[in-house]
Design a protein around this motif. Structure first.
Motif, PDB file in Angstrom:
ATOM      1  N   TRP A  43     -18.657   0.992  12.506  1.00  0.00           N
ATOM      2  CA  TRP A  43     -17.106   0.912  12.998  1.00  0.00           C
ATOM      3  C   TRP A  43     -17.141  -0.621  13.311  1.00  0.00           C
ATOM      4  CZ3 TRP A  43     -14.229   4.999  13.089  1.00  0.00           C
ATOM      5  CH2 TRP A  43     -14.531   6.048  12.853  1.00  0.00           C
ATOM      6  N   CYS A  44     -18.205  -1.599  13.527  1.00  0.00           N
ATOM      7  CA  CYS A  44     -17.586  -2.968  12.828  1.00  0.00           C
ATOM      8  C   CYS A  44     -17.276  -3.003  11.438  1.00  0.00           C
ATOM      9  CB  CYS A  44     -18.329  -3.627  13.510  1.00  0.00           C
ATOM     10  SG  CYS A  44     -18.234  -3.964  14.822  1.00  0.00           S
ATOM     11  N   ARG A  45     -17.965  -2.110  10.988  1.00  0.00           N
ATOM     12  CA  ARG A  45     -17.419  -2.412   8.993  1.00  0.00           C
ATOM     13  C   ARG A  45     -16.234  -1.708   8.732  1.00  0.00           C
ATOM     14  NH1 ARG A  45     -21.422  -3.703   5.549  1.00  0.00           N
ATOM     15  NH2 ARG A  45     -20.688  -1.724   4.095  1.00  0.00           N
ATOM     16  N   TRP A  46     -16.325  -0.487   9.689  1.00  0.00           N
ATOM     17  CA  TRP A  46     -15.137   0.473   9.153  1.00  0.00           C
ATOM     18  C   TRP A  46     -13.501  -0.685   9.173  1.00  0.00           C
ATOM     19  CZ3 TRP A  46     -11.262   1.914  12.366  1.00  0.00           C
ATOM     20  CH2 TRP A  46     -10.551   2.652  11.498  1.00  0.00           C
ATOM     21  N   LEU A  47     -13.983  -1.216  10.701  1.00  0.00           N
ATOM     22  CA  LEU A  47     -12.204  -2.010  10.404  1.00  0.00           C
ATOM     23  C   LEU A  47     -12.518  -3.334   9.623  1.00  0.00           C
ATOM     24  CD1 LEU A  47     -13.014  -2.204  14.438  1.00  0.00           C
ATOM     25  CD2 LEU A  47     -10.992  -1.428  13.360  1.00  0.00           C
ATOM     26  N   TRP A  48     -13.492  -3.804   9.338  1.00  0.00           N
ATOM     27  CA  TRP A  48     -13.650  -5.177   8.248  1.00  0.00           C
ATOM     28  C   TRP A  48     -12.928  -4.387   6.920  1.00  0.00           C
ATOM     29  CZ3 TRP A  48     -12.893  -9.475   7.340  1.00  0.00           C
ATOM     30  CH2 TRP A  48     -13.359 -10.299   6.348  1.00  0.00           C
ATOM     31  N   LYS A  49     -13.576  -3.052   6.561  1.00  0.00           N
ATOM     32  CA  LYS A  49     -12.881  -2.467   5.013  1.00  0.00           C
ATOM     33  C   LYS A  49     -11.901  -1.870   5.692  1.00  0.00           C
ATOM     34  CE  LYS A  49     -17.246  -3.031   3.229  1.00  0.00           C
ATOM     35  NZ  LYS A  49     -17.112  -4.051   2.623  1.00  0.00           N
ATOM     36  N   VAL A  50     -11.094  -1.323   6.695  1.00  0.00           N
ATOM     37  CA  VAL A  50      -9.479  -1.170   6.286  1.00  0.00           C
ATOM     38  C   VAL A  50      -8.964  -2.164   5.635  1.00  0.00           C
ATOM     39  CG1 VAL A  50      -7.854  -0.931   7.765  1.00  0.00           C
ATOM     40  CG2 VAL A  50     -10.154   0.073   8.521  1.00  0.00           C
ATOM     41  N   ALA A  51      -9.398  -3.728   6.554  1.00  0.00           N
ATOM     42  CA  ALA A  51      -8.236  -5.054   5.958  1.00  0.00           C
ATOM     43  C   ALA A  51      -8.606  -5.040   4.712  1.00  0.00           C
ATOM     44  CB  ALA A  51      -8.946  -5.881   6.686  1.00  0.00           C
ATOM     45  N   GLU A  52      -9.520  -4.981   4.315  1.00  0.00           N
ATOM     46  CA  GLU A  52      -9.902  -5.020   2.471  1.00  0.00           C
ATOM     47  C   GLU A  52      -9.571  -4.215   1.401  1.00  0.00           C
ATOM     48  OE1 GLU A  52     -14.269  -5.125   2.238  1.00  0.00           O
ATOM     49  OE2 GLU A  52     -14.451  -7.621   1.794  1.00  0.00           O
ATOM     50  N   VAL A  53      -9.127  -3.157   2.210  1.00  0.00           N
ATOM     51  CA  VAL A  53      -8.212  -1.816   1.181  1.00  0.00           C
ATOM     52  C   VAL A  53      -7.389  -1.871   1.096  1.00  0.00           C
ATOM     53  CG1 VAL A  53      -8.056   0.649   1.193  1.00  0.00           C
ATOM     54  CG2 VAL A  53     -10.482  -0.721   1.262  1.00  0.00           C
ATOM     55  N   TRP A  54      -6.383  -2.467   2.666  1.00  0.00           N
ATOM     56  CA  TRP A  54      -5.211  -2.580   2.625  1.00  0.00           C
ATOM     57  C   TRP A  54      -4.800  -3.686   1.712  1.00  0.00           C
ATOM     58  CZ3 TRP A  54      -2.227  -6.720   4.579  1.00  0.00           C
ATOM     59  CH2 TRP A  54      -0.909  -6.459   4.556  1.00  0.00           C
ATOM     60  N   ALA A  55      -5.907  -4.607   2.019  1.00  0.00           N
ATOM     61  CA  ALA A  55      -5.227  -6.000   1.414  1.00  0.00           C
ATOM     62  C   ALA A  55      -5.164  -5.462  -0.472  1.00  0.00           C
ATOM     63  CB  ALA A  55      -6.155  -6.952   1.309  1.00  0.00           C
ATOM     64  N   LEU A  56      -6.374  -4.820  -0.742  1.00  0.00           N
ATOM     65  CA  LEU A  56      -6.208  -4.859  -2.215  1.00  0.00           C
ATOM     66  C   LEU A  56      -5.254  -4.036  -2.543  1.00  0.00           C
ATOM     67  CD1 LEU A  56      -8.281  -4.311  -4.522  1.00  0.00           C
ATOM     68  CD2 LEU A  56      -9.155  -2.425  -4.389  1.00  0.00           C
ATOM     69  N   GLN A  57      -5.079  -2.929  -2.235  1.00  0.00           N
ATOM     70  CA  GLN A  57      -3.713  -1.526  -1.970  1.00  0.00           C
ATOM     71  C   GLN A  57      -2.384  -2.291  -2.294  1.00  0.00           C
ATOM     72  OE1 GLN A  57      -4.258   1.170   1.241  1.00  0.00           O
ATOM     73  NE2 GLN A  57      -5.007   2.261  -0.272  1.00  0.00           N
ATOM     74  N   VAL A  58      -2.410  -3.733  -1.084  1.00  0.00           N
ATOM     75  CA  VAL A  58      -1.224  -4.290  -1.528  1.00  0.00           C
ATOM     76  C   VAL A  58      -0.561  -5.531  -2.631  1.00  0.00           C
ATOM     77  CG1 VAL A  58       0.236  -6.241  -0.556  1.00  0.00           C
ATOM     78  CG2 VAL A  58      -0.907  -4.185   1.090  1.00  0.00           C
ATOM     79  N   SER A  59      -1.906  -6.136  -2.695  1.00  0.00           N
ATOM     80  CA  SER A  59      -2.025  -6.631  -4.496  1.00  0.00           C
ATOM     81  C   SER A  59      -1.962  -5.910  -5.516  1.00  0.00           C
ATOM     82  CB  SER A  59      -3.342  -7.491  -4.325  1.00  0.00           C
ATOM     83  OG  SER A  59      -4.850  -6.490  -4.628  1.00  0.00           O
ATOM     84  N   ARG A  60      -2.368  -4.758  -5.637  1.00  0.00           N
ATOM     85  CA  ARG A  60      -2.027  -4.010  -6.794  1.00  0.00           C
ATOM     86  C   ARG A  60      -0.775  -3.703  -7.059  1.00  0.00           C
ATOM     87  NH1 ARG A  60      -7.215  -1.015  -8.627  1.00  0.00           N
ATOM     88  NH2 ARG A  60      -5.563   0.919  -9.013  1.00  0.00           N
ATOM     89  N   ARG A  61      -0.280  -3.820  -8.557  1.00  0.00           N
ATOM     90  CA  ARG A  61       1.350  -3.438  -8.845  1.00  0.00           C
ATOM     91  C   ARG A  61       1.758  -1.899  -8.949  1.00  0.00           C
ATOM     92  NH1 ARG A  61       3.284  -2.226 -13.659  1.00  0.00           N
ATOM     93  NH2 ARG A  61       1.558  -2.021 -14.723  1.00  0.00           N
ATOM     94  N   ARG A  62       2.831  -1.839  -8.062  1.00  0.00           N
ATOM     95  CA  ARG A  62       3.024  -0.421  -8.069  1.00  0.00           C
ATOM     96  C   ARG A  62       3.354   0.006  -9.711  1.00  0.00           C
ATOM     97  NH1 ARG A  62       4.180   2.273  -3.502  1.00  0.00           N
ATOM     98  NH2 ARG A  62       5.833   4.268  -3.568  1.00  0.00           N
ATOM     99  N   ARG A  63       2.563   1.855  -9.499  1.00  0.00           N
ATOM    100  CA  ARG A  63       3.390   2.031 -11.115  1.00  0.00           C
ATOM    101  C   ARG A  63       4.435   3.197 -10.128  1.00  0.00           C
ATOM    102  NH1 ARG A  63      -3.025   2.828 -12.807  1.00  0.00           N
ATOM    103  NH2 ARG A  63      -2.995   4.390 -10.585  1.00  0.00           N
ATOM    104  N   VAL A  64       4.182   3.688 -10.083  1.00  0.00           N
ATOM    105  CA  VAL A  64       4.752   4.947  -9.529  1.00  0.00           C
ATOM    106  C   VAL A  64       5.991   4.873  -8.237  1.00  0.00           C
ATOM    107  CG1 VAL A  64       3.688   6.706 -10.734  1.00  0.00           C
ATOM    108  CG2 VAL A  64       3.434   6.137  -8.107  1.00  0.00           C
ATOM    109  N   ASN A  65       7.162   5.553  -8.288  1.00  0.00           N
ATOM    110  CA  ASN A  65       8.188   5.056  -7.868  1.00  0.00           C
ATOM    111  C   ASN A  65       8.438   4.011  -7.545  1.00  0.00           C
ATOM    112  OD1 ASN A  65       7.648   7.928  -7.015  1.00  0.00           O
ATOM    113  ND2 ASN A  65       6.026   7.667  -6.072  1.00  0.00           N
ATOM    114  N   ASP A  66       8.565   3.152  -8.511  1.00  0.00           N
ATOM    115  CA  ASP A  66       9.249   1.055  -8.255  1.00  0.00           C
ATOM    116  C   ASP A  66      10.832   1.279  -8.499  1.00  0.00           C
ATOM    117  OD1 ASP A  66       8.607   2.637 -11.177  1.00  0.00           O
ATOM    118  OD2 ASP A  66       7.493   0.638 -11.952  1.00  0.00           O
TER     119      ASP A  66
END
Length: 1374
Positions: A43-66
């Protein structure tokens, strides 16, 4: 000291324990799936990975519904897909043989029917293709080679093969699923390798699928829009997992849900199917070669319109258990799955797939219990050799009190032995890239690779060159006669050498632009004569002699040649141009060859050839190659089709032949023999029928050159000219050529004693043509559910009948996007903008509708049918339509309105009250003199189109302001109605009548100013000294007089056109002709008005608010009257504002319609369109494509759409449709009783007054010229195009309409008694026997309570019931 040692030892032990806990290898379930070793660490790793995944998603260019919600640019305003969305829809490059590009489309319905189609593009002309169809009886149809799915010799960059085609029509909006081939009834679990063990084809059937897929949801970028909470679980399981594992998989894709609507022919009987499901596009490294272990896809569609997707993947390294999922609610909300019980280790990992699957998952909107009852199963394998096994099930679905249908796909690694023999893949036929310049060869031999380039040698020569290259790689020997090709470079050289030829070509081009048939025929005749009389220039003649010398070794002088034209557009995928240009046979000698060459060039400008290209938008000077090929003295010759040319069935190869040369077959001068060869799905061939043709004559070569016709001896006529062995060899060659070219072929052949010659192999151009059903429904909107509520009310007044395809490609998207913007600002929490699916104004059969659930039942109260609902009904429909079931469907989708949404709605109403005035003023300043067409005729069509495109956001801007003013107008009227009702639960008849009285003096309404201005103009004409001359003039002459008159009349007429010239009938349709473009209707009306002075006498009595309130019949308290005094000015002002923004919207549309019309004329002048009017039968995106490609298939579609006008215009739909709209047949329409009994028609009075006069029933404005002064107009609906006739009328009755309809607004302003919502009035009054009337279509219009309430009849129309009977003009009922 000992304490320190003990402390040190303890520290070391704790550190070691922590290290073991943190670095402990995760447990492996089934040897693959990682399981957490220490849950605290997990669960500690899960909390950290949530933040990492969210950061990666935010950094990616929006390709649909833009999209840009403000609609400031065309590319981002929502009319079309954005550039990034269009890029996603394109086929992806296959970088290596490890890459693939797959497209899956599936759909199911409540009757158990379903379709799943999947095409996986691969390198080296390979593809994996799967198709499965389930009918309502549960019978499953699959491709005959199932469970194998591998196909070879697939050509093209799109998703097609094996008779299946998935084609993008409009990115992210519309796709086309088409199949024409063989399917097997009953799926197989095993593949039968030996042909001898698989001879039973009794279950093989010819099947056709003609589907259009329309989006009903926005696309979902699977990774970017997945829940970080769920994705983090996949990473937290793995010891060394990092967030970029998701992207390192080199797999990408998106989903989009939609509806399949089309015709299915399974058992020789076409059926209409309507299915809903998902379209899934995936690309990247193939799962057959990746470290893929297994996956499960669970797709669900629910009858309430919600959709759900759960997908789980497992890889042997990296991510061992990766799950993503989402729910898209019918309300438009996207809910990613945050947690789920879906577990690959516990779902058919080591056991059979269960018959029932229960999965629990959670989204932001709550918990779901998803149940799939697995139905018919189909297995197929992918990979060559097989490496993956896929099991598809069509399922019944249920979740949280909603049921539906769906599919599951279980994919597992296959480790067995592949039983399918290796399939031969022929080399791809690729045209070389050639640039034509001064160094380009003038003549080339057929053996030269450059000859394969269509742009250099033309379509016929290119296919001959490919045939020549293929003859060495087939087991069945054939020959291609030797020859050379005179290239396009030679054509250019001839034009350059003789300026008179260029002059002749320019003459034809000019005549084509004028569109005058006589002028075009003359120009063509002159050009043909000029080309024939002009000798071939020396450079070309020398090049031809040299090429013949090299090909035939100086032995060509006595040989006989066929000289055949080879235009760039001949024998192509879209046009064949068969027989349009010259072919000369049996040509002998150099001089004859040169004359024949000139004749072929000249044939490019014969009237039939030019007209053929003009009708298909092809260039006049398209250039021409010419094939000079040695003649074959054939014993028999003819044509074969590699499949049935009529039905498209691949089970039949048809051969037609005659003795002698094939000219008698292709020219239809003799009835040929017909041989039919059946073809199994394994390409086993057998001659099954022989039909002996009459064959009275045959074409043979003549001594000295040329050809002649000879009679066929009687004995030969009675037998088929081809043996079975020859027919089977031809059939085998047909199969080979189909594989080589990658599509069915139309082949010309000749048979001699010693050999078989192939003379041509062109594509069959009719197979991919659109059916009438597809053209009718191409621009339909996908329905979310089977209980969507669609109405023709309101919108049916201004957009009735058939709407042009150009308008349908723009206006619905504009209206829907501005409506969504308004809904977004009124809703809390906010909703996403989704222009992929028309929510407010769906279209069906090229007609407009309104979605009542989206428009009327979005904001629901916690009670039954309220006065609010009744008020909206009255405003929109003219009568009550809301039922408890309608409200229940609205609440099911949107729920009950929360307090914050209510507060936002109230705030926006208050804000709009003060802001609408400034909005209108700013729009008037910007768009009052809106023009796009000035100087456009001197510009290129590309520049005009670009200018139109750049101005389309203007329509979005003003359309949004019109939505705001319309919302405030309807809301204020509903408030006034509810005030009249006070605390009562239902509106009384007095309430409904009183609101019409209270709104009857809305002065300043722009559309109502039309009859007022016409009356003023009629008075000026009546006072003019040239009155008698004006009345005696014909329409065109009177128009010229009005336009040129220097006095008050001319000034007033020109001022009228300046102010109202943008208005017309069906004014929202770009195809309509506005009054400013053609004022003849106004002129005719003015002449009639002047003949009847009473028509321009003022009858309007302005009633103040106090007077109106004093005359109302509703029993209201003094407090309510005071409130009404405050609200009524707002209501009247709102009507004025709404009509003002509507007029501005029409003004922009008028500017666009003029610009499009000019564009059409310029395109005609450049031979890009056969007629300017066709521009309105193309979609906006198709115009762009046509300008870029000159695609003849687009023009063919436009011509066919135009031919369907009358059919579509005749379709009549009910006022309200539940589910898919169905036209009302003539037998369903009401009729007048034959016994003469009275008929009572109900409607709503919207203007005070009483009149008894002849009624004139008009169903088409074209017949409005028969209206006489004093008539009561009875029609389906009125828009502003009817306004010029209002001065002649004494009353108006419409079948649809409400308080805010055009007829109601103008009638109140003009003081005409008016009833709206009188259902079936035109049908009933037009029914019965003609001898029951003294005049056709004349009836008396009276109030039903004449004897009881005589005192009130001439003051007001109280009730909403009108009594219409068959009468004489002056007497009572017959």
């Amino acid at each position: 000291m000992w304490a320190s040692v003990l402390y040190l030892i303890t520290t070391v032990l704790l550190a070691y324990g922590l290290k073991v806990a943190l670095l402990r290898e995760p447990k492996k379930l089934h040897g693959v799936y990682s399981e957490p070793a220490v849950w605290f660490v997990y669960w500690c790793r899960w909390l950290w990975k949530v933040a990492e995944v969210w950061a990666l998603q935010v950094s990616r260019r929006r390709r649909v519904n833009d999209y840009d919600l403000t609609g400031s640019t065309y590319e981002m305003c929502g009319i079309e897909a954005t550039p990034s969305e269009k890029e996603l829809e394109l086929p992806k490059p296959l970088i290596t043989d490890r890459h693939e590009d797959s497209l899956l489309i599936w759909g199911v319905d409540s009757d158990g029917r379903g379709v799943v189609a999947r095409v996986v593009r691969q390198t080296q002309r390979r593809a994996s293709i799967f198709l499965s169809v389930v009918d309502q009886t549960g019978d499953v149809y699959t491709l005959p080679n199932q469970p194998d799915s591998n196909f070879v010799n697939v050509t093209g960059s799109g998703w097609r093969g094996g008779g299946l085609s998935l084609q993008c029509v409009d990115p992210m909006r519309c796709w086309r699923l088409k199949f024409n081939g063989l399917l097997r009834r009953g799926p197989r679990d095993e593949y039968i390798t030996d042909d001898k063990d698989d001879t039973d084809d009794s279950e093989i059937a010819h099947v056709r699928l003609d589907f259009l897929w329309r989006a009903m949801r926005s696309p979902v970028d699977v990774f970017n829009e997945a829940s970080p909470f769920l994705l983090a679980h996949a990473l937290a399981r793995e010891r060394a997992a990092f967030v970029k594992l998701f992207t390192s998989l080199e797999r990408d894709g998106y989903d989009q849900w939609g509806a399949l609507h089309g015709m299915v022919t399974l058992k020789d009987t076409p059926e209409e199917w309507y299915l809903r499901g998902c379209r899934q596009h995936r690309w990247g490294i193939s799962e057959t070669v990746a470290n893929f272990h297994r996956s499960v896809d669970i797709f669900s569609y629910f009858e309430n319109g919600d959709v759900c997707s759960l997908q789980a993947f497992s890889y042997t390294s990296g991510l061992s258990h990766y799950v993503v999922g989402y729910v898209q609610e019918a309300s438009g909300k996207y809910r990613p799955v945050t947690s789920t019980t879906l577990s690959l280790p516990h779902l058919a990992e080591k056991s059979a797939i269960p018959k029932n699957i229960l999965t629990r998952f959670t989204t932001k909107s709550g918990n779901y219990d998803l149940w799939h009852k697995l139905g018919p199963k189909v297995t197929h394998y992918t990979g060559d050799p097989w490496s993956l096994c896929h099991v598809l099930n069509f399922n019944s679905v249920a979740a949280n009190h909603s049921s539906g249908g769906g599919i599951t796909i279980f994919s597992d690694r296959f480790n067995g032995l592949c039983p399918v023999p290796e399939k031969e893949c022929l080399p791809a036929l690729v045209e070389p890239q050639v640039v034509i310049d001064e160094a380009t060869a003038l003549v080339l031999p057929l053996l030269d690779q450059r000859t394969r380039a269509t742009c250099l040698t033309g379509g016929k020569a290119s296919s001959l060159a490919f045939l020549t290259s293929l003859k060495d790689i087939t087991d069945d020997e054939y020959e291609v006669p030797d020859g050379v090709v005179v290239t396009m470079a030679a054509w250019r050289q001839q034009l350059t050498h003789y300026p008179e030829l260029q002059t002749a070509v320019r003459g034809v081009e000019k005549a084509v632009g004028c569109s005058q048939q006589v002028q075009l025929k003359d120009a063509c005749a002159r050009a043909v004569e000029t080309f024939k009389s002009t000798p071939v220039c020396q450079k070309v003649a020398e090049a031809l002699k040299q090429a013949l010398d090299e090909t035939f070794e100086d032995n060509y002088h006595s040989r006989r040649f066929a000289v055949r034209s080879s235009g760039c557009s001949e024998d192509g995928e879209e046009t064949s141009a068969a027989g349009q240009n010259e072919t000369q046979l049996g040509v002998v000698g150099v001089e004859s060859l040169l004359r024949a060459l000139a004749a072929c060039w000249a044939s490019l400008f014969t009237f039939q050839s030019v007209e053929y290209r003009r009708q298909r938008g092809q260039a006049v000077d398209g250039g021409m190659g010419v094939v000079v090929q040695e003649m074959v003295e054939a014993n028999a010759a003819g044509v074969l089709f590699s499949l049935d040319p009529v039905t498209g069935s691949p089970a039949t190869i048809t051969i037609t032949a005659n003795y002698g040369l094939g000219e008698s077959v292709v020219s239809a001068s003799a009835e040929p023999d017909t041989v039919t060869v059946t073809r199994s799905w394994r390409d086993q061939l057998a001659v099954t029928s022989r039909t002996v043709g009459a064959k009275k004559v045959k074409c043979v070569m003549k001594e000295g050159g040329g050809t002649l016709e000879e009679e066929v001896p009687a004995g030969e006529r009675e037998r088929v000219c081809l043996s079975d062995a020859q027919a089977l060899k031809l059939a085998r060659l047909a199969v080979f050529l189909e594989r080589a070219f990658g599509s069915p072929r139309d082949v010309e052949f000749a048979v001699t004693k010693d050999a078989l010659y192939l003379l041509q192999a062109r594509p069959i151009t009719t197979l991919d043509s659109w059916t009438d059903f597809e053209l009718l429904h191409e621009q339909d909107t996908a329905l979310l559910t089977d209980h969507e509520l669609l109405t023709k009310a309101n919108v049916g007044e201004v957009l009735y009948g058939r709407i042009s395809p150009l308008t349908l490609s723009l206006l619905p998207s504009v209206l829907d996007s501005v409506y969504q913007r308004d809904a977004i600002r009124c809703t809390w929490p906010t909703i996403a903008f989704d222009p992929h699916h028309l929510r407010l104004c769906p279209t069906f059969s090229s007609q407009f509708f309104l979605n009542m659930i989206e428009m009327q039942y979005r904001f629901n109260e916690d009670k039954g049918v309220s006065t609010t609902n009744q008020s909206i009904d009255l405003a929109v429909y003219g009568h009550e339509v809301t039922t408890p079931q309608f409200l229940a469907w609205g609440k099911e989708r949107f729920g009950e309105m929360n307090k914050m949404t209510f507060v936002q709605i109230i705030f926006n109403l208050i804000y709009d009250k003060f802001a609408n005035g400034s909005r209108i003023n700013s729009s008037r300043q910007k768009f009052e003199d809106y023009q796009l067409d000035q100087g456009m005729r001197t510009l290129s069509p590309e520049t005009i189109f670009s200018d139109i495109t750049n101005h389309l956001p203007d329509l979005v801007e003003v359309g949004y302001k019109h939505v705001l003013t319309s919302r405030f107008s309807s809301s204020s009227q509903c408030i006034a109605l509810q005030m009249l009702a006070e605390d009562r639960k239902e509106l009384s008849e007095d309430n409904k009548t009183d609101i019409a009285v209270l709104l009857s003096s809305c002065t300043g309404v722009e559309s109502a100013d039309v009859p007022t201005a016409l009356k003023a103009l009629a008075r000026l004409i009546a006072e003019n000294e040239e009155l008698d001359d004006f009345l005696g003039m014909a329409g065109d002459e009177a128009q010229v007089w009005l336009e040129s008159d220097p006095g008050l009349v001319g000034t007033a007429f020109r001022a009228f056109l300046a102010k109202h010239g943008h208005r017309c009938v069906k004014e929202l349709d770009l195809h309509a002709v506005s009054w400013g473009m053609d004022p003849r209707l106004l002129v005719q009306t003015l002449q009639m008005m002047v003949r009847h002075p009473s028509s321009y006498a003022s009858v309007k009595k302005v009633i103040s608010i106090d007077q109106a309130l004093d005359n109302i019949k509703s029993q209201v308290s003094p407090k309510t009257k005071r409130s009404l005094r405050f609200v009524l000015p707002m209501c009247r002002e709102a009507v004025v504002n709404r009509e003002a923004t509507k007029s501005l919207t029409i003004k922009i549309l008028d500017g666009l319609r003029k610009a499009y019309r000019n564009l059409g004329q310029v395109m005609v002048s450049e031979a890009r369109l056969p007629e300017a009017d066709l521009i309105f039968y193309l979609k906006h995106s198709e115009i762009r494509e046509l300008l870029n490609t000159r695609s003849p298939s687009l023009i063919t579609k436009a011509v066919r759409r135009k031919r369907m006008d009358a059919q579509i215009e005749s379709l009549k739909f009910p006022e309200i449709s539940i589910g898919l709209p169905r036209p009302v047949s003539a037998s369903q329409r009401p009729v007048v009783s034959s016994d003469g009994s009275e008929l009572v028609l109900q409607g709503t009075p919207v203007c005070q007054g009483m009149v008894t006069a002849p009624a004139k029933v008009i169903t088409d404005l074209k017949d409005a010229s028969s209206i006489q002064n004093g008539d009561i107009l009875v029609t389906h609906s009125t828009d502003v195009g009817w306004t010029p006739y209002f001065p002649l009328l004494s009353g108006v009755v419409t079948e649809i309409g409400g308080l805010v309809s055009h007829g109601a607004v103008v009638a109140r302003e003009y003081g005409l008694p008016c009833a709206v919502g009188v259902a079936s009035a035109t049908s009933i009054l037009c029914s019965g026997k003609p001898n029951k009337y003294t005049r056709a279509y004349e009836h008396m219009f009276t109030h039903p309570f004449m004897h009881t309430y005589t005192r009130y009849l001439y003051e007001y129309i109280y009730m909403h019931t009108f009594h219409i009977t068959n009468t004489h003009t002056h007497t009572g009922k017959m």
